[in-house]
Write a protein that holds these residues in place. Structure first.
Motif, mmCIF file in Angstrom:
data_model
loop_
_atom_site.group_PDB
_atom_site.id
_atom_site.type_symbol
_atom_site.label_atom_id
_atom_site.label_comp_id
_atom_site.label_asym_id
_atom_site.label_seq_id
_atom_site.Cartn_x
_atom_site.Cartn_y
_atom_site.Cartn_z
ATOM 1 N N LEU A 79 0.857 -1.188 0.000
ATOM 2 C CA LEU A 79 0.000 0.000 0.000
ATOM 3 C C LEU A 79 0.891 1.236 0.000
ATOM 4 O O LEU A 79 1.697 1.423 0.916
ATOM 5 N N SER A 101 -9.598 0.655 -4.620
ATOM 6 C CA SER A 101 -10.130 -0.506 -5.333
ATOM 7 C C SER A 101 -10.303 -1.679 -4.375
ATOM 8 O O SER A 101 -9.774 -1.670 -3.261
ATOM 9 N N ASP A 102 -11.024 -2.686 -4.823
ATOM 10 C CA ASP A 102 -11.251 -3.860 -3.982
ATOM 11 C C ASP A 102 -9.929 -4.513 -3.563
ATOM 12 O O ASP A 102 -9.756 -4.931 -2.423
ATOM 13 N N GLY A 103 -9.011 -4.604 -4.510
ATOM 14 C CA GLY A 103 -7.726 -5.245 -4.220
ATOM 15 C C GLY A 103 -6.885 -4.422 -3.248
ATOM 16 O O GLY A 103 -6.177 -4.973 -2.407
ATOM 17 N N GLN A 104 -6.955 -3.104 -3.382
ATOM 18 C CA GLN A 104 -6.211 -2.257 -2.438
ATOM 19 C C GLN A 104 -6.777 -2.423 -1.035
ATOM 20 O O GLN A 104 -6.037 -2.489 -0.047
ATOM 21 N N ARG A 158 -5.505 -5.584 0.533
ATOM 22 C CA ARG A 158 -4.148 -5.457 1.075
ATOM 23 C C ARG A 158 -4.222 -4.918 2.503
ATOM 24 O O ARG A 158 -3.512 -5.380 3.398
ATOM 25 N N SER A 169 -4.299 -4.837 -9.347
ATOM 26 C CA SER A 169 -5.403 -4.274 -8.579
ATOM 27 C C SER A 169 -5.127 -2.791 -8.351
ATOM 28 O O SER A 169 -4.012 -2.389 -8.029
ATOM 29 N N MET A 200 6.907 -1.583 -5.657
ATOM 30 C CA MET A 200 5.591 -1.142 -5.195
ATOM 31 C C MET A 200 4.716 -0.747 -6.376
ATOM 32 O O MET A 200 5.214 -0.276 -7.391
#
Ligand code: ATP
Ligand code: SF4
Ligand code: MG
Lengths: 213, 350
Positions: free
Chosen positions: A125, A138-141, A144, B64, B288
């Motif tokens: 992140l 987002s959903d993926g963030q 995390r 993502s 990253m």
């Protein structure tokens, strides 16, 4: 050991788990596979003390669980962490990502901003995301952040229920590596629940398969 | 000059399009979306060019947070108030052209959403209102679409999407992930749209269910509908997509026929993504993810790219569908693996 003995869970009249026994050892990653609806998530919720079974016992390192959810004693609750498939259903939409990650330590009176920041970085992140709220990432963030939150209290057992289904291949490989690194340095036991047999064959030491009840 | 990345425009020689569908097409040119935050601007989509047409499935893949869902929502005017959209999105149908960027909400609601373009949202359980049954929500959608007998129609849709009509009487929290997904699919197709945007429609399904869902999408295409499939499941994309577009940091960095992009990618990011699959090397791309609030002037992948050089400090041009200064060479470009393409590249180039 995190142990479930003779667990039965029913939804309505239907048994999702029928006198099932299962053991999660520390230090290893156990895979749990099987088709949709076979009870994998139900077992994951029982083992993370989120769902009280109709019968059977759960013990955490020898201590029998008598209260569930908020009523589980704190030191048992914080020994087991759950990362679950749908991050949007697992977070308070009013909190920022930084607050979500810090929430368990703050609630336990062990706030540790440095550790929260390190976990955020480890899970990939970037700083700009930490001040945002769930609807702004987002959903993926968000997932995390949920992984970082789950590791924040250094759980003895980590239950990953379809943790990576909403992640791209590279992020999936990254978060699996983060979990494995944590397991190696802490000696925690990991339960990897997934529909994806290929993923489990790459991730788990051994895999148990459920069939439909 | 830079040629645009155009995904989904290659004509498929083998599959004839039904005559009524010929006039239908969605074309985006320079589609750009940013979000204003108090102290920063998030550049979620930057200059996307693509085209979707009946009979074809375009899969959109990428890291993502790279902008896939935002792109899909932008097509339908479903972004929050702090979003700024520019560029063009032309919806061609029935001999008319409608510009979707900046179109009034009333027009989008009356003519586009649900009728021309259906959306299966990501994480469908979170899009259902928790206090009302699935049936109440599906019937409401049907009434808005002007269905004569919403109750019967809802039962019919349920059955077509693998649900028992009684399942519709459940509240969202009583639906399993797979059931919520099927309710969302039924809602998206209730108004018989010719273009379907499916955002991660298979997460939470096991392999046999994924295969079924993919076969259903393919059938929709073969009936003359168009599908834009957003997915992390590259194995699923491989099965159903004609074309694949790879997105990184809000840009389409590689696009082309599915077999080529998934098996012989030429953009270093696309190659890294393909190699990260658990059935391949299962190694993450190092470094990253990019900060969309501080994108560099040049290539956004440079900090993570082993092929990066001095040239990469300026934006890469797009040639042959690849936006990169140093793409992997055509002949030995690999993403690992070598399963046969669903459709050989040569036949598409005809
Ligand atoms: N309302 C918002 N305000 C600010 N930034 C936003 C907002 N919504 C999304 N973003 C940002 O826009 C970018 C694109 O988000 P998007 O949801 O499209 O990603 P995605 O590619 O669909 O990711 P995933 O694969 O995780 O679903 C992300 O970096 C996200 O943080
Ligand atoms: S433009 Fe340069 S940095 Fe970007 S992907 Fe190509 S080689 Fe790598
Ligand atoms: Mg998304």
């Amino acid at each position: 050991m995190l142990e479930a003995r003779e667990i039965t869970v029913r939804y309505g009249r239907q048994a999702a788990l029928d006198r099932l026994s299962f053991t999660l050892e520390p230090g290893r990653t156990t895979g749990l596979g099987g088709p949709s609806g076979c009870g994998k998530s139900t077992l994951a919720r029982v083992l993370s003390l989120m769902l009280r079974p109709a019968s059977g016992t759960v013990t955490v390192d020898g201590r029998t669980v008598r209260g569930w959810r908020q009523r589980a004693p704190r030191e048992l609750r914080t020994r087991v962490a759950l990362v679950y498939q749908q991050p949007r259903l697992a977070v308070d939409p009013r909190l920022t990502l930084a607050e979500i990650i810090a929430e368990p330590s703050a609630a336990a009176g062990r706030a540790d901003p440095d550790r929260a920041a390190a976990l955020a970085a480890e899970t990939g992140l970037t700083r700009d995301l930490l001040t945002r709220r769930p609807h702004e990432v987002s959903d993926g963030q968000l997932q995390r952040a949920c992984v970082a939150r789950a590791l924040s209290l250094e759980p003895r057992y980590l239950i990953c229920d379809e943790m990576t289904t909403m992640l791209d291949a590279s992020t999936q490989a990254h978060l699996v590596a983060v979990v494995e690194a944590y397991r190696e340095r802490s000696g925690a036991g990991v339960l990897a629940v997934s529909h994806d047999d290929v993923l489990l064959s790459r991730w788990a030491h051994r895999t148990v398969r459920f069939d439909r009840p | 000059m830079t040629e645009p990345i155009t995904a989904g425009s290659a004509v498929h020689p083998a599959r004839a399009e039904p005559p009524a569908a010929q006039t239908r097409r969605l074309r985006a040119e320079g589609l750009t979306v940013s979000f204003r935050l108090p102290d920063a601007t998030v550049r979620a989509v930057s200059g996307a060019d693509f085209e979707v047409r009946p009979g074809r499935c375009l899969a959109l893949v990428g890291e993502s947070g790279c902008g896939k869902s935002v792109l899909a929502h932008a097509l339908l005017g479903l972004l929050p108030g702090n979003a700024e959209v520019s560029g063009r999105v032309l919806l061609e149908q029935d001999g008319q052209e409608l510009e979707l960027v900046g179109a009034p909400q009333a027009v989008l609601a009356r003519r586009v959403r649900g009728r021309s373009i259906g959306l299966i949202p990501q994480s469908p359980a979170t899009h259902l209102t928790p206090v009302r049954t699935a049936r109440a929500q599906l019937e409401e959608a049907l009434r808005e679409l002007g269905a004569a007998r919403p109750r019967e129609r809802a039962d019919e849709l349920a059955e077509r999407h693998g649900l028992h009509p009684a399942d519709l009487d459940r509240y969202p929290h009583e639906l399993s992930g797979g059931m919520a997904q099927r309710v969302a699919n039924a809602m998206a197709l209730a108004g018989d749209p010719w273009l379907l945007l499916a955002d991660e429609p298979t997460s939470g399904l096991d392999r046999p269910l994924v295969d079924r869902a993919m076969a259903a999408l393919r059938e929709l295409c073969d009936e003359g509908r168009a599908v834009l499939l957003i997915t992390h499941d590259l194995r699923a994309a491989e099965r159903v997509a004609d074309d694949v577009a790879v997105m990184y940091a809000g840009r389409l960095v590689e696009a082309g026929p599915a077999g080529k992009v998934l098996h012989r990618p030429r953009h270093p990011y696309a190659a890294g993504l393909a190699a990260a699959r658990p059935d391949r090397a299962f190694v993450p791309i190092p470094g990253m993810p990019p900060e969309l609030t501080r994108l560099p002037d040049g290539c956004a992948f440079a900090p993570r790219c082993s092929a990066a050089g001095a040239a990469c400090a300026v934006p890469p041009p797009t040639t042959g569908g690849v936006a990169c200064h140093h793409p992997l060479p055509e002949q030995d470009a690999r993403g690992g693996g070598g399963s046969p393409d669903r459709d050989p590249l040569e036949s598409r180039r005809a």
